[in-house]
Design an enzyme around this catalytic site. Structure first.
Site, short mmCIF file in Angstrom:
data_model
loop_
_atom_site.label_atom_id
_atom_site.label_comp_id
_atom_site.label_asym_id
_atom_site.label_seq_id
_atom_site.Cartn_x
_atom_site.Cartn_y
_atom_site.Cartn_z
N HIS A 115 0.85 -1.19 0.00
CA HIS A 115 0.00 0.00 0.00
C HIS A 115 0.89 1.25 0.00
O HIS A 115 1.20 1.79 -1.05
CB HIS A 115 -0.93 -0.08 1.21
CG HIS A 115 -2.00 0.96 1.27
ND1 HIS A 115 -2.28 1.82 0.24
CD2 HIS A 115 -2.89 1.27 2.26
CE1 HIS A 115 -3.28 2.61 0.59
NE2 HIS A 115 -3.66 2.30 1.82
N HIS B 31 -2.41 -1.42 -11.40
CA HIS B 31 -3.24 -0.97 -10.28
C HIS B 31 -4.49 -1.83 -10.25
O HIS B 31 -4.99 -2.24 -11.29
CB HIS B 31 -3.64 0.50 -10.48
CG HIS B 31 -4.10 1.16 -9.22
ND1 HIS B 31 -5.39 1.06 -8.78
CD2 HIS B 31 -3.44 1.91 -8.31
CE1 HIS B 31 -5.49 1.74 -7.64
NE2 HIS B 31 -4.33 2.25 -7.34
N ASP C 49 2.80 5.80 -7.64
CA ASP C 49 4.08 5.57 -6.98
C ASP C 49 5.27 5.56 -7.91
O ASP C 49 6.42 5.53 -7.45
CB ASP C 49 4.03 4.23 -6.23
CG ASP C 49 3.11 4.31 -5.04
OD1 ASP C 49 3.18 5.33 -4.33
OD2 ASP C 49 2.31 3.39 -4.82
N1 CMC Z 1 4.67 -5.85 -13.50
C1 CMC Z 1 4.52 -6.94 -14.27
N2 CMC Z 1 3.38 -7.62 -14.41
C2 CMC Z 1 2.33 -7.19 -13.71
C3 CMC Z 1 2.39 -6.05 -12.88
C4 CMC Z 1 3.61 -5.39 -12.78
N3 CMC Z 1 3.75 -4.30 -12.02
N4 CMC Z 1 1.18 -5.83 -12.29
C5 CMC Z 1 0.38 -6.79 -12.75
N5 CMC Z 1 1.07 -7.62 -13.61
C6 CMC Z 1 0.54 -8.74 -14.37
C7 CMC Z 1 0.38 -9.97 -13.49
O1 CMC Z 1 1.52 -10.77 -13.53
C8 CMC Z 1 -0.81 -10.63 -14.12
O2 CMC Z 1 -0.37 -11.27 -15.31
P1 CMC Z 1 -1.01 -12.70 -15.75
O3 CMC Z 1 -2.44 -12.38 -16.07
O4 CMC Z 1 -0.20 -13.13 -16.92
O5 CMC Z 1 -0.87 -13.59 -14.55
C9 CMC Z 1 -1.69 -9.45 -14.56
O6 CMC Z 1 -0.77 -8.37 -14.80
C10 CMC Z 1 -2.74 -9.03 -13.53
O7 CMC Z 1 -2.07 -8.83 -12.28
P2 CMC Z 1 -2.79 -8.97 -10.85
O8 CMC Z 1 -1.73 -9.24 -9.84
O9 CMC Z 1 -3.92 -9.94 -10.96
O10 CMC Z 1 -3.39 -7.54 -10.66
P3 CMC Z 1 -3.91 -6.92 -9.28
O11 CMC Z 1 -4.99 -5.99 -9.64
O12 CMC Z 1 -4.21 -7.97 -8.27
O13 CMC Z 1 -2.62 -6.14 -8.76
C11 CMC Z 1 -1.09 -4.45 -8.18
C12 CMC Z 1 -2.51 -4.76 -8.71
C13 CMC Z 1 -0.96 -2.94 -7.95
C14 CMC Z 1 -0.88 -5.15 -6.83
C15 CMC Z 1 -0.06 -4.93 -9.21
O14 CMC Z 1 -0.26 -4.31 -10.46
C16 CMC Z 1 1.38 -4.76 -8.74
O15 CMC Z 1 1.92 -5.63 -8.04
N6 CMC Z 1 2.03 -3.61 -9.14
C17 CMC Z 1 3.37 -3.33 -8.66
C18 CMC Z 1 3.34 -2.73 -7.25
C19 CMC Z 1 2.80 -1.30 -7.24
O16 CMC Z 1 3.19 -0.48 -8.04
N7 CMC Z 1 1.91 -1.02 -6.27
C20 CMC Z 1 1.34 0.32 -6.09
C21 CMC Z 1 -0.09 0.38 -6.43
S1 CMC Z 1 -0.74 2.05 -6.40
C22 CMC Z 1 -0.90 2.36 -4.69
C23 CMC Z 1 -2.14 3.14 -4.31
O17 CMC Z 1 -2.94 3.57 -5.16
O18 CMC Z 1 -2.33 3.32 -3.09
#
Ligand code: CMC
Length: 422
Positions: free
Chosen positions: A263, A302, A358
């Site tokens: 987060h 995101h 971020d």
């Molecule tokens: N780099 C590479 N691949 C990614 C990334 C990334 N940053 N984010 C998602 N993916 C891929 C993931 O591997 C999956 O691929 P596949 O369908 O082939 O398995 C697909 O995209 C969907 O990912 P998910 O994990 O199901 O998506 P989610 O909505 O659960 O996760 C997230 C959202 C923010 C946790 C994730 O995008 C992530 O880990 N990003 C990097 C960390 C980050 O920047 N976090 C800050 C978020 S903004 C904070 C705020 O607003 O407060």
């Protein structure tokens, strides 16, 4: 086409039609047909826990509005204190209202001496400033016993003012302690952000004059971080608030949720990633390793934004202004190259992964001289106004205590076995 869904219980043949309102259906309606049956929704991905009139977010279209006002206009024309007023009151203030709000906040910035002496100075010398902040906010509840009177509008308002005002003081104090510098008292002749910078950086000068470009940039970052509807920490605030705990305890819980790297800590992960990449030449290989499943591109993707995070666009512009003053963060070129490649790469495009808030914020904080440990603390300062707006809203809605169901997957009933027989 009817804006409703029909649910049929195949065990009995009974069905019920439920209207779709604001893109959702009410559980109160369908449980009439299916009492005792519940949704399994890990992470509350498909569950709206409340009605809220504070922030509107459309992740598909990349829209973010506070109380109806586009984030772009607020970032350009408003100030953090005005936005805090907007979040709490629902309307922008008149000149008179703003002056009185500013006065109230300014004159509640001091913390009780014992918060500093007994709590902050009681921490171990290498304590993490966010850990100190979480604990200090909780400790405030023991100083303001009137805070328990949450249905008294006067008392409620007073705690809101106190929390918004004291957060920068606690944040500055946590930083100073963690680097062995003496505490700096608030300077009430300074505005909100400049005062915070003074409490961070002042050494022996009688008055700390923050660089106005940096103070303004930080103020914009505060606006962008002030609220983001039902994120993890706001949900923590609402969960604890729903038990009618005092707002300091609820805010401590929200801050604790923000402490986590998923987060409030993602911008730190971005800096670590960029540092590890080391130079522009290594970017293509890094992208390939991410695509091969070795880690993630931090600051990308995101849960709700499936297009460019509107906050990231504003932050990118702010970064340019900051680097004019501080000199360019050497990691910026690597970040730009990463963004450039990722935005045209099929892997990221097909998954709709764009830079989030971020991706650039850490670069700005770092260029301004903030240590990485302070990044979540910098997030907590402005998010406090968002948390409190939600806290106030849930009390006004007389909302139920949050108590979700679970899907039990544990052991069947079994008899206790004496220790010697195990
Ligand atoms: N780099 C590479 N691949 C990614 C990334 C990334 N940053 N984010 C998602 N993916 C891929 C993931 O591997 C999956 O691929 P596949 O369908 O082939 O398995 C697909 O995209 C969907 O990912 P998910 O994990 O199901 O998506 P989610 O909505 O659960 O996760 C997230 C959202 C923010 C946790 C994730 O995008 C992530 O880990 N990003 C990097 C960390 C980050 O920047 N976090 C800050 C978020 S903004 C904070 C705020 O607003 O407060």
């Amino acid at each position: 086409m009817a804006e409703s869904i029909t649910i049929t219980d195949n065990r009995t043949g009974d069905s019920i039609e439920i209207p779709i309102v604001n893109g959702g259906v009410s559980a109160a309606e369908w449980t009439k047909l299916l009492p005792g049956l519940w949704f399994f929704d890990a992470g509350l991905v498909s569950t709206a826990m409340c009605e809220s009139a504070i922030t509107y977010l459309d992740g598909e279209a990349g829209i973010l509005r506070y109380r109806g006002y586009p984030i772009e206009q607020l970032a350009e024309k408003s100030s953090y204190l005005e936005v805090a007023y907007l979040l709490i009151h629902g309307e922008l203030p008149t000149t008179e209202q703003y002056e009185s709000w500013k006065h109230e906040i300014t004159y509640h910035t001091f913390i009780h001496e014992n918060v500093r002496k007994r709590f902050l100075e009681g921490f171990h010398y290498d304590a993490h400033p966010m850990g100190m902040l979480v604990s200090a906010v909780a400790a405030l509840s023991t100083f303001y016993l009137d805070a328990k009177d949450i249905f008294n509008p006067e008392s409620r308002y007073k705690q809101i003012i106190r929390l918004i005002a004291k957060m920068p003081t606690l944040a500055g104090a946590a930083h100073r302690f963690s680097v062995g510098m003496p505490f700096v008292y608030p300077d009430n002749s300074l505005d909100f952000t400049a005062n915070f910078l003074s409490m961070m950086w002042k050494v022996a000068e009688p008055r700390f004059e923050a660089n106005p470009v940096l103070a303004k940039a930080l103020d914009v970052l505060f606006i962008l971080h002030a609220d983001h509807e039902q994120n993890c920490s706001t949900t923590a605030m609402r969960v604890v608030g729903s038990s009618h705990a005092d707002p300091y305890s609820a805010c401590a819980a929200a801050s604790a949720a923000l402490y986590g790297p998923r987060h409030g800590g993602a911008n730190e992960a971005v800096i670590r990633m960029l540092t590890e990449i080391g130079s522009i030449e290594n970017v293509p290989a890094f992208i390939e390793s991410v695509k091969a499943g070795h880690g993630r591109l931090q600051g990308f993707g995101h849960r709700v934004y499936k297009s460019y995070d509107p906050r990231a666009k504003i932050i990118k512009r702010t970064a340019d202004e900051v680097f004019e003053v501080t000199g360019k963060n050497p990691l910026l070129d690597i970040a730009l190259k990463l963004e450039d490649i990722a935005l045209s790469d099929e892997y990221f495009v097909s998954r709709r992964l764009y830079p989030n808030v971020d991706f650039y914020s850490g670069l700005i904080y770092q260029a301004m001289g903030f240590p990485m440990e302070m990044f979540p603390v910098l997030f907590a300062i402005p998010r406090t106004s968002g948390w409190l707006a939600h806290w106030q809203e849930l009390l006004d809605q007389d909302s139920k205590i949050v108590r979700p169901r679970q899907l039990y997957v544990g052991a069947e009933p079994r008899d206790y076995v004496a220790m010697a027989a195990r």
